[in-house]
Write an enzyme that holds these catalytic residues in place. Structure first.
Site, PDB file in Angstrom:
ATOM      1  N   CYS A  27      41.667  46.264  38.787  1.00 44.82           N
ATOM      2  CA  CYS A  27      43.032  46.037  39.451  1.00 44.82           C
ATOM      3  C   CYS A  27      43.809  46.751  38.501  1.00 44.82           C
ATOM      4  O   CYS A  27      43.973  48.037  38.435  1.00 44.82           O
ATOM      5  CB  CYS A  27      43.188  44.693  39.688  1.00 44.82           C
TER       6      CYS A  27
ATOM      7  N   GLY B 104      46.429  41.827  36.097  1.00 40.73           N
ATOM      8  CA  GLY B 104      47.682  41.595  35.426  1.00 40.73           C
ATOM      9  C   GLY B 104      48.662  42.361  36.240  1.00 40.73           C
ATOM     10  O   GLY B 104      48.661  42.557  37.443  1.00 40.73           O
TER      11      GLY B 104
ATOM     12  N   HIS C 183      38.746  42.316  41.895  1.00 44.69           N
ATOM     13  CA  HIS C 183      38.135  41.354  40.787  1.00 44.69           C
ATOM     14  C   HIS C 183      36.973  40.993  41.067  1.00 44.69           C
ATOM     15  O   HIS C 183      36.866  39.937  41.701  1.00 44.69           O
ATOM     16  CB  HIS C 183      39.402  40.305  40.579  1.00 44.69           C
TER      17      HIS C 183
ATOM     18  N   GLU D 272      35.066  39.490  38.718  1.00 43.17           N
ATOM     19  CA  GLU D 272      34.836  38.009  38.028  1.00 43.17           C
ATOM     20  C   GLU D 272      35.454  36.754  38.653  1.00 43.17           C
ATOM     21  O   GLU D 272      34.838  35.698  38.612  1.00 43.17           O
ATOM     22  CB  GLU D 272      35.631  37.994  36.771  1.00 43.17           C
TER      23      GLU D 272
HETATM   24  N1  GLN Z   1      49.954  44.629  41.238  1.00 46.08           N
HETATM   25  C1  GLN Z   1      49.539  44.599  39.765  1.00 46.08           C
HETATM   26  C2  GLN Z   1      49.761  46.025  39.171  1.00 46.08           C
HETATM   27  O1  GLN Z   1      50.634  46.626  39.764  1.00 46.08           O
HETATM   28  C3  GLN Z   1      47.825  44.559  39.765  1.00 46.08           C
HETATM   29  C4  GLN Z   1      47.357  43.159  40.191  1.00 46.08           C
HETATM   30  C5  GLN Z   1      46.213  42.844  39.552  1.00 46.08           C
HETATM   31  O2  GLN Z   1      45.733  43.068  38.557  1.00 46.08           O
HETATM   32  N2  GLN Z   1      45.515  41.926  40.376  1.00 46.08           N
HETATM   33  O3  GLN Z   1      49.548  46.057  38.207  1.00 46.08           O
END
Ligand code: GLN
Length: 180
Positions: free
Chosen positions: A63, A31, A158, A160
């Site tokens: 992430c 996210g 990720h 998943e």
């Molecule tokens: N760029 C997002 C962040 O800084 C992370 C992206 C992701 O979770 N796919 O939180």
């Protein structure tokens, strides 16, 4: 949630401290880490989460989740904080913009079996690891993209998205071990 259910776990979303108190393990998903940080403070989740992490709750961060588990975050938004717990320095958006998202096959010895099809979406990298941290995977150029420390697991990518289940299985192993 889909992957955890596939693996037989009882799964629920966790947005409030009362919900956190009812789970034996946690995934902090991808996210936007700065938004998750802000919302966690608005919902009174940050401090309970920090306490649970310190007490040994098994947590897997993917992430943005990895960013939130890192003790230190580079290139965060002004005032951005993390929950911490993983003795690592993580750089946000280390591969550039959304267009720089990519896939890579990673060999992850700790998991055994075939390579992991890792999907990186505006992903962070781990730039520094403390002594207690195990490196689980690196890109071909040596950049660290999966780490583990005690009951905390973090990946830049990720799993998943490509139906990779082994990291979530590893989290569940930690959960079972802690319950027994
Ligand atoms: N760029 C997002 C962040 O800084 C992370 C992206 C992701 O979770 N796919 O939180």
């Amino acid at each position: 949630m889909r992957i955890l259910r596939l693996l037989g776990a009882a799964v629920r979303p966790v947005r409030r401290p009362t919900e956190l108190a009812e789970v034996d393990g946690l995934v902090i998903p991808g996210g936007e880490s700065s938004v998750i940080d802000k919302l966690s403070r608005a919902f009174g989740m940050r401090d309970p989460l920090r306490r649970e992490i310190a007490a040994g709750l098994p947590v897997y961060g993917t992430c943005a989740g990895l960013i939130l588990l890192a003790d230190e975050v580079l290139d965060g938004l002004p005032g951005q904080e993390s929950f911490g717990g993983l003795d690592v320095v993580v750089r946000r958006n280390a591969f550039g913009s959304q267009l720089d998202s990519f896939e890579s096959d990673l060999r992850v010895e700790a998991l055994g079996g075939p390579p992991v099809k890792a999907v990186f979406i505006r992903a962070p990298v781990v730039e520094k690891v403390g002594r207690a941290v195990d490196i689980l995977a690196t890109l071909d150029d040596g950049r660290v993209v999966a780490v583990e420390q005690g009951n905390l697991l973090g990946t830049s990518f990720h799993p998943e998205v490509s139906d990779e289940t082994r990291f979530h299985e590893r989290l569940l192993e930690r959960v079972r071990a802690r319950l027994n």
